[in-house]
Scaffold this motif. Structure first.
Motif, PDB file in Angstrom:
ATOM      1  N   PRO A  71       5.018  -1.741  -3.228  1.00  0.00           N
ATOM      2  CA  PRO A  71       4.102  -1.505  -4.342  1.00  0.00           C
ATOM      3  C   PRO A  71       3.265  -2.751  -4.648  1.00  0.00           C
ATOM      4  O   PRO A  71       3.697  -3.871  -4.400  1.00  0.00           O
ATOM      5  CB  PRO A  71       5.023  -1.174  -5.521  1.00  0.00           C
ATOM      6  N   ASN A  72       2.095  -2.507  -5.164  1.00  0.00           N
ATOM      7  CA  ASN A  72       1.144  -3.580  -5.442  1.00  0.00           C
ATOM      8  C   ASN A  72       1.453  -4.225  -6.789  1.00  0.00           C
ATOM      9  O   ASN A  72       0.622  -4.261  -7.677  1.00  0.00           O
ATOM     10  CB  ASN A  72      -0.266  -2.969  -5.425  1.00  0.00           C
ATOM     11  N   TRP A 313       5.877   2.027 -11.918  1.00  0.00           N
ATOM     12  CA  TRP A 313       6.014   2.286 -10.485  1.00  0.00           C
ATOM     13  C   TRP A 313       6.491   3.718 -10.396  1.00  0.00           C
ATOM     14  O   TRP A 313       7.671   3.967 -10.443  1.00  0.00           O
ATOM     15  CB  TRP A 313       7.060   1.293  -9.991  1.00  0.00           C
ATOM     16  N   GLN A 340       1.162  -4.291 -15.081  1.00  0.00           N
ATOM     17  CA  GLN A 340       0.850  -3.872 -13.729  1.00  0.00           C
ATOM     18  C   GLN A 340       1.294  -2.425 -13.568  1.00  0.00           C
ATOM     19  O   GLN A 340       2.403  -2.078 -13.927  1.00  0.00           O
ATOM     20  CB  GLN A 340       1.606  -4.717 -12.710  1.00  0.00           C
ATOM     21  N   ASP A 342       1.413   0.746 -10.715  1.00  0.00           N
ATOM     22  CA  ASP A 342       1.186   1.306  -9.384  1.00  0.00           C
ATOM     23  C   ASP A 342       1.665   2.736  -9.474  1.00  0.00           C
ATOM     24  O   ASP A 342       2.862   3.006  -9.455  1.00  0.00           O
ATOM     25  CB  ASP A 342       1.971   0.516  -8.339  1.00  0.00           C
ATOM     26  N   SER A 371      -3.191   0.261 -10.063  1.00  0.00           N
ATOM     27  CA  SER A 371      -3.351   0.825  -8.722  1.00  0.00           C
ATOM     28  C   SER A 371      -3.088   2.322  -8.729  1.00  0.00           C
ATOM     29  O   SER A 371      -2.175   2.795  -9.387  1.00  0.00           O
ATOM     30  CB  SER A 371      -2.359   0.212  -7.733  1.00  0.00           C
ATOM     31  N   ARG A 373      -1.918   5.097  -6.054  1.00  0.00           N
ATOM     32  CA  ARG A 373      -1.397   5.243  -4.699  1.00  0.00           C
ATOM     33  C   ARG A 373      -0.962   6.692  -4.528  1.00  0.00           C
ATOM     34  O   ARG A 373      -0.113   7.177  -5.272  1.00  0.00           O
ATOM     35  CB  ARG A 373      -0.203   4.320  -4.497  1.00  0.00           C
TER      36      ARG A 373
ATOM     37  N   GLU B 364     -10.137  -2.051  -3.357  1.00  0.00           N
ATOM     38  CA  GLU B 364      -9.450  -3.090  -4.126  1.00  0.00           C
ATOM     39  C   GLU B 364     -10.500  -3.920  -4.839  1.00  0.00           C
ATOM     40  O   GLU B 364     -11.244  -4.676  -4.221  1.00  0.00           O
ATOM     41  CB  GLU B 364      -8.580  -3.957  -3.205  1.00  0.00           C
TER      42      GLU B 364
END
Lengths: 481, 436
Positions: A71-72, A313, A340, A342, A371, A373, B364
């Motif tokens: 994961p980013n 996440w 953060q 993801d 992010s 995903r 990105e």
């Protein structure tokens, strides 16, 4: 521009409103994780032998697994031996109604603005409140019982309906599915269980409020929802958590099982403590959510509003196994300060004529990273599968990031897959237009962000939509008013 | 499990046995690249960038480790037939990875310097070394392998303000009639300020033995320069190809790249565009039309490092038979690259039940004042359009070919050079009429 920055700064400095802690006498396990702890949890909950075996199997498998690194997100390594895996609010007798519930708990809900009584009276929502891993009060149970709907805590389900639990537990998310799912399977404390019998349309929104309360307690819920043929259920999950300095781990598992023509609608408003504005503290939210459309014409719909947690996440996914089944994913993820996220989804098309739709809206502010995903996988025998995905990102501030990682794998020629993504900021012309009409900048930003997220918010059930909008406004407060 | 170990051992064999001592030139950069290669090894199926391209598996199946770096062999066959007529007037030919002077025809009226890489190491040492260092920074295993094992290459220097030069055709020909071939070639192009140049590259081979070919290309487009690059793969043999192309763009430059992949066993193109100046414009197009068991894998990266630039990407794919298409397009927008506009589009049509496509468009973004978007579609031919044509008396096969030609046409039309456009157009339409 400077005003823009000022507005953003004000907004960034907004502290978490739901930060407080209540002293509940905890009946906790010692720190750390071992087979003994797994046995202790199982014993504490009076679980049958097969469940203990299932937990141990998951635990042994977990020992062989490695923490995922793909994961980013970035965070300091988690010490899994420094976590208390079980804590329950002390209660000698199971309460029969609200008056018997610990008044401190009632106070907790009042602070959150979701008092059980009010919920009952105003909205008719049955609330299964999970505080520190154990279900305290379950309402409207009798009313649901008349229809044959089972809605109870997971431990109760294990006691009362062992056959159902045994049959479906781990069928959608196997205990060895991934690192955190295995961890959850080994040490899960409690959660919700829901069973809708054949042909029944659940008359009310089922809802659970989770809170992490005792310090250093990782919370490991497990939710299992089974919708029999032709049934319908809408399930709400919402979280807030008190302010803490240590990072808290939250690794939940949600399994949805939809039979022929059944429909499950699962909505989440997630507002865990995101850490302060320097990125200190906050919840780690590593969740495995998956639903299977096992029967033909079934439908699973995920809606999420993610505003909290230091690290998110999670990938609520649909396995579209039945022919003509339908999967949906709607998401708004807002990250601020050092948060953060993801997050995204997986749509696995196995059956013929299956359809899926993905709408993801990311908003990154401050120094956060957001992010998307996701995977859309059309298998060979999935004739005439159809997917539409849209992932938009909105950037506010020049130090945040937005990332998109969509995987599209198509093995059938009749599939029709579309994906589009955009990244932009709020247009100066849009703000100018509002200013020109006497709407101040903060209100203009609120208006634009709300419009941007509308497509997702309108998917939420009414009771929740109000809270979600409030939450979004709260997150944007300072810049919005 | 046994397959993984086999692959790992192939990678280890290669590391253990590769003889760098056979090379006398650029030894320091070779050694550094090989040290880096040792750390990564050949990619296995778990490698995120090589998940869908089982190159190592194919290599292990077709080659012994020592065959990957053996000395290049000359060809006894006449390969001139592989050079398309009308496109050989200004050309450079490589045979089995080695610059072949007798087949090459370079017009000497030109101001452009074209010489073999080894020669350039003496005459343009400074420029070449800089370029070598830059590509050595790449973490791609095959780029590193090439940097360690390259046999020959080409150096092209376009002096400042040189415009109106004839395009240069580069042919990489392999003679696999008698034995397997492995070749590692490099190419360095320096287009100086205000210059204009265009290159067309094509691979082809004779014979049915497996061919493994890596090409590292380092292209520097200086301020206000215009560069166009077209890569055509229509290989008739069993080609396993890995190309690493890096285009480095300086201020106000423009680069157009076209990647046309039509044939081969496994074709992997890594295209990386680095926007390192303001006001750049970059267009990159791709077309992959595959059949049989061909696998075409296009990985593109555009790295916006400086503000106020524009990039536009369009990749289209038609997959038939058991073929596989893979696309990964990355757009990076660095924090400094405000006011960037970056667009990406990937469209695919699957023509058979056994063809597959794996695509991953990736954005990105670290800058807020940007406009970036990507779109990606996968589908089949529009049934209504087909019906419309049929209802006007056009046979189904012709109608199908017409629609597919129109689909591919968007990329072909974007090619600016008329010769190249006509050439690509002819091979694409030939392909379509042959198949349908």
């Amino acid at each position: 521009m400077s005003k823009d920055n000022q507005v953003l700064e004000e907004f960034s400095s907004k502290e978490y409103e739901h930060g407080w802690s209540i002293d509940l006498e905890s009946d906790s396990a010692p720190k750390g994780l071992s087979e003994e702890i797994v046995r202790f949890i199982s014993l504490k909950k009076n679980e049958p032998e097969w469940l203990l075996e299932w937990r141990l199997k998951a635990f042994r498998h977990w020992l062989t697994m490695k923490e995922p690194k793909w994961p980013n997100v970035k965070y300091p390594p988690i010490d899994y031996q420094d976590i208390i895996y079980y804590s329950a609010p002390k209660q000698k007798v199971q309460p029969k109604n609200l008056s018997e519930v610990d008044p401190e708990l009632i106070e907790t809900f009042k602070k959150l603005g979701i008092s059980l009584t009010e919920q009952k009276r105003l909205t008719g929502v049955a609330v299964d409140a999970v505080i520190d891993s154990i279900s305290v009060a379950t309402t409207f149970k009798e009313k649901l019982g008349e229809l044959g709907i089972i809605f109870c805590s997971f431990s109760e389900a294990v006691r009362e309906h062992p056959d159902l639990v045994k049959k479906y537990l781990g069928t959608v998310v196997p205990s060895n599915d991934n690192y955190y799912a295995a961890l959850n399977s080994a040490v899960f404390s409690d959660g919700s269980f829901c069973y809708i019998p054949k042909g029944v349309r659940c008359p009310m929104e089922l809802s659970t409020y989770f809170r992490i309360n005792a310090a250093n307690t990782g919370q490991f819920e497990r939710t299992l929802i089974i919708a029999e043929e032709g049934s319908y259920v809408s399930y709400l999950e919402g979280c807030t958590a008190p302010m803490r300095d240590e990072n808290q781990l939250h690794a939940a598992v949600v399994e949805l099982y939809a039979m022929k023509s059944a429909e499950i609608k699962y909505s989440t408003v997630q507002n865990w403590y995101p850490g302060d504005k320097d990125g200190k503290g906050g919840i780690y939210n590593f969740v495995t959510k998956r639903g299977i459309c096992a029967g033909d014409y079934s439908k699973i719909s995920w809606t999420q509003v993610e505003t909290g947690a230091a690290i998110t996440w999670k990938y609520p996914s649909c396995i579209l196994k039945g022919d003509y089944s339908n999967g949906e994913f709607y998401s708004v993820a807002v990250t601020n300060n050092y948060q953060q996220a993801d997050t995204g989804t997986k749509m696995i098309h196995i059956g013929k004529h299956t359809r899926s739709r993905i709408v993801s809206k990311g908003i990154s502010i401050g120094k956060s990273q957001n992010s998307y995903r996701g995977q859309v996988h059309i298998l060979k025998r999935a004739e005439n599968a159809r997917n539409f995905s849209q992932c938009d990102s909105l950037l506010m501030g020049d130090q945040c990031g937005a990332h998109t990682f969509p995987y599209i794998d198509v093995e059938n020629k009749s599939a029709h897959v579309e994906h589009e993504a955009t990244t932009s900021k709020i247009g100066e012309d849009q703000i100018f237009y509002c200013l020109q009409r006497g709407i101040d900048e903060e209100a203009a930003i609120a208006l634009i962000v709300n419009g941007y997220a509308k497509e997702v918010l309108k998917q939420l059930p009414m009771e929740f939509a109000v809270e979600a909008q409030k939450l979004l406004a709260l997150t944007l407060e300072g810049s919005v008013g | 499990m046994s397959v993984t170990t086999e692959k790992q051992s192939f990678s280890q064999d290669l590391i253990a046995s590769a003889e760098l001592s056979q090379f006398t030139e650029a030894t320091a950069s070779r050694e550094k690249a090989f040290e880096d290669f040792k750390l990564v090894g050949l990619p296995d199926g778990k490698h995120e960038e090589y998940k869908f391209a089982p190159i190592t598996k194919l290599l292990a199946k077709n080659f012994n480790a020592d065959e990957l770096y053996s000395k290049p062999t000359a060809s006894n066959n006449d390969l001139s037939s592989l050079i398309p007529k009308g496109l050989g007037e200004n050309c450079v030919v490589f045979v089995n990875g080695v610059y072949n002077k007798s087949l090459s025809k370079i017009k000497n009226t030109s101001k452009v310097v074209i010489k073999s890489f080894v020669e350039a190491l003496e005459s343009h040492l400074h420029v070449v070394t800089e370029g070598l260092t830059e590509i050595a920074e790449s973490k791609d295993p095959f780029a590193l392998l090439n940097s360690a094992l390259w046999q020959d290459g080409l150096f092209i220097h376009v002096p400042a303000k040189a415009t109106g030069e004839e395009p240069l055709y580069i042919y990489h020909l392999h003679d696999a009639t008698e034995k397997k071939v492995a070749s590692h070639t490099r190419l360095m192009v320096v287009v100086e300020k205000h210059a204009e140049f265009s290159i067309i590259e094509r691979t082809d081979s004779l014979g049915k033995h497996p061919v493994f070919n890596t090409i590292n290309e380092e292209i520097l487009v200086d301020e206000n320069a215009v560069f166009s690059y077209c890569k055509i793969q229509d290989d008739h043999g069993d080609l396993i190809h890995v190309g690493n192309t890096t285009v480095h763009q300086k201020k106000s430059s423009r680069a157009d790249t076209y990647t046309i992949s039509l044939n081969g066993k496994l074709v992997r193109n890594n295209l990386s565009i680095i926007i390192d100046g303001e006001g750049c414009e970059s267009h990159f197009y791709g077309l992959y039309m595959t059949d049989g068991d061909t696998l075409v894998d296009n990985h593109t990266t555009v790295d916006h490092r400086k503000p106020n630039s524009f990039s536009n990407e369009l990749y289209k794919g038609l997959m038939d038979g058991k073929s596989k298409g893979v696309f990964n397009g990355k757009i990076y927008v660095r924090p400094d690259a405000q006011k960037t506009n970056a667009f990406q589009s990937n469209r695919n049509i699957l023509l058979s039940d056994t063809a597959t496509i794996n695509t991953k468009p990736q954005l990105e973004i670290w800058a807020d004042d940007v406009k970036c978007s990507h779109g990606c579609t996968t589908g089949q031919l529009d049934g209504e359009a087909l019906f419309y044509l049929q209802s006007r008396g056009i046979p189904k096969d012709t109608a199908r070919a017409m629609l597919l030609y129109a689909f591919a046409g968007e990329v072909i039309d974007a090619i600016k050079d008329e010769h190249v456009k006509n050439y690509v157009d002819s091979i694409v339409s030939e392909r379509l009429h042959k198949s349908y």
